[in-house]
Write a protein that holds these residues in place. Structure first.
Motif: not given
Length: 196
Positions: A85-103
């Motif tokens: 699965l592929v995600n794009i990291v978001s948020g600031e450094v050391d703030a672990p957030e991401a967006v999953l590409i679902r389709a």
């Protein structure tokens, strides 16, 4: 195509905003088989460390999640069951957030996608997070790269109006407490490639 989106696109908006803004953008993968691309039609936002559905919940910094602690625009791939699965990291450094590409909706390289997803009809090529990675040729080798340069990139695409976007709970996270109800899944209304 309108060109690769700059790193500022990822750095200058919240994870929830990014999950919406990615709709209509073009996910592109270049491989030896050729260039394959698809318009992003469905995403999910994950906001750790307090999001029980996120891999980074309670600041679980592991070898797998390490890239989530890096700057926005990095690629976070992981294997779930047998699917990458592929995600794009978001948020600031050391703030672990991401967006999953679902389709995604296939654009370029449909012949290559069909060969990778043998026996599947066009809708089935990319209407799920594991399906789209196989069709486009996205693998664990993409982990840690940036979506601002080849071989895996996001390009500007269709301008999507707010009224074209639906939101609802994320999929496949039954054991995540209240987080399973957060309306952090975004999709293009009526698009046939949205996952079922």
């Amino acid at each position: 195509m309108l060109g690769i989106l700059p790193v500022a696109f990822y750095e200058q908006q919240s994870t929830l905003s990014l999950a919406e803004s990615l709709l209509g953008c073009i996910l592109v993968k270049e491989t030896n088989d050729g260039r394959c691309s698809g318009m992003i039609v469905e995403t999910e936002a994950y906001i750790g460390p307090w999001d029980q559905a996120a891999h980074s919940f309670e600041s679980k910094r592991t070898k797998r999640t390490e890239i989530m602690y890096h700057s926005a625009g990095h690629i976070y791939t992981y294997v779930m069951h047998t699917h990458c699965l592929v995600n794009i990291v978001s948020g600031e450094v050391d703030a672990p957030e991401a967006v999953l590409i679902r389709a995604v909706e296939p654009l370029e390289g449909k012949g290559v996608m069909r060969s990778r997803r043998e026996g599947k009809n066009d809708i089935q090529l990319t209407n799920g997070p594991g399906k789209l990675t196989k069709a486009l040729g996205i693998t664990m080798n993409d982990y840690g790269g940036m979506v601002t340069s080849p071989p895996l990139m996001v390009e500007a695409g269709k301008v999507v109006r707010k009224e074209e976007i639906n939101t609802g709970p994320r999929i496949g996270i039954p054991n995540s407490g209240d987080a399973k109800h957060y309306p952090w899944r975004y999709w293009l209304s009526g698009n046939p490639y949205v996952s079922k």
